[in-house]
Write an enzyme that holds these catalytic residues in place. Structure first.
Site, short mmCIF file in Angstrom:
data_model
loop_
_atom_site.label_atom_id
_atom_site.label_comp_id
_atom_site.label_asym_id
_atom_site.label_seq_id
_atom_site.Cartn_x
_atom_site.Cartn_y
_atom_site.Cartn_z
CD GLU A 25 -2.74 -0.93 2.58
OE1 GLU A 25 -3.87 -0.40 2.54
OE2 GLU A 25 -2.21 -1.36 3.63
CE1 TYR A 57 -13.28 27.55 -1.85
CE2 TYR A 57 -14.79 28.63 -0.36
CZ TYR A 57 -14.34 28.40 -1.64
OH TYR A 57 -14.95 29.00 -2.71
CD GLU A 76 -6.72 4.93 12.86
OE1 GLU A 76 -7.53 4.04 13.13
OE2 GLU A 76 -5.88 4.81 11.95
CE LYS A 102 -5.77 2.69 2.93
NZ LYS A 102 -4.76 1.73 3.44
#
Length: 124
Positions: A25, A57, A76, A102
């Site tokens: 990954e 933004y 996290e 994901k």
């Protein structure tokens, strides 16, 4: 008229990044969606119509982009870094709600995605 709450947000911003527990990954990367909702007092900008009186933004997008390009094993950790950078850069931020998804996670499930969602309160 009294403003009760206000938010600046980004919705489902797409990135290709290199996060995951598996080495593959982190080598090939994957597609991620980021949604962000930032509690911010916009009352002054409502009246002034001046971008300097609000939370831009585009600036939030750049912070997300910078942090999501740093490879991590855990989403996290990515989410924490994004929230930390934003609240350090803009102490007026009241809260941050962040969702990182994901796409096509390597777990053998037929799903739209998996990820992490968090809400932080910026205590002053």
């Amino acid at each position: 008229m009294k403003l009760e709450s206000s938010y600046i947000y980004l919705d489902n911003v797409r990135f290709h990044a290199y996060h995951g527990v598996l080495e593959q990954e982190r080598k090939t990367g994957g597609d991620f969606l980021v949604s962000l909702r930032v509690g911010f007092p916009i009352e002054k900008a409502m009246r002034s119509d001046d971008v300097s009186d609000t939370l831009n933004y585009a600036a939030l997008y750049e912070m997300v982009k910078k942090e999501i390009t740093v490879p991590s094993k855990l989403l996290e950790n990515v989410a924490y870094r994004i929230c930390k950078k934003m609240t350090e850069a803009y102490p007026e931020i009241e809260s941050v709600e962040l969702k990182i998804t994901k796409k096509n996670p390597p777990m053998g499930a037929d799903c739209d995605g998996a990820g992490v969602e968090m809400k932080i309160i910026n205590k002053k």
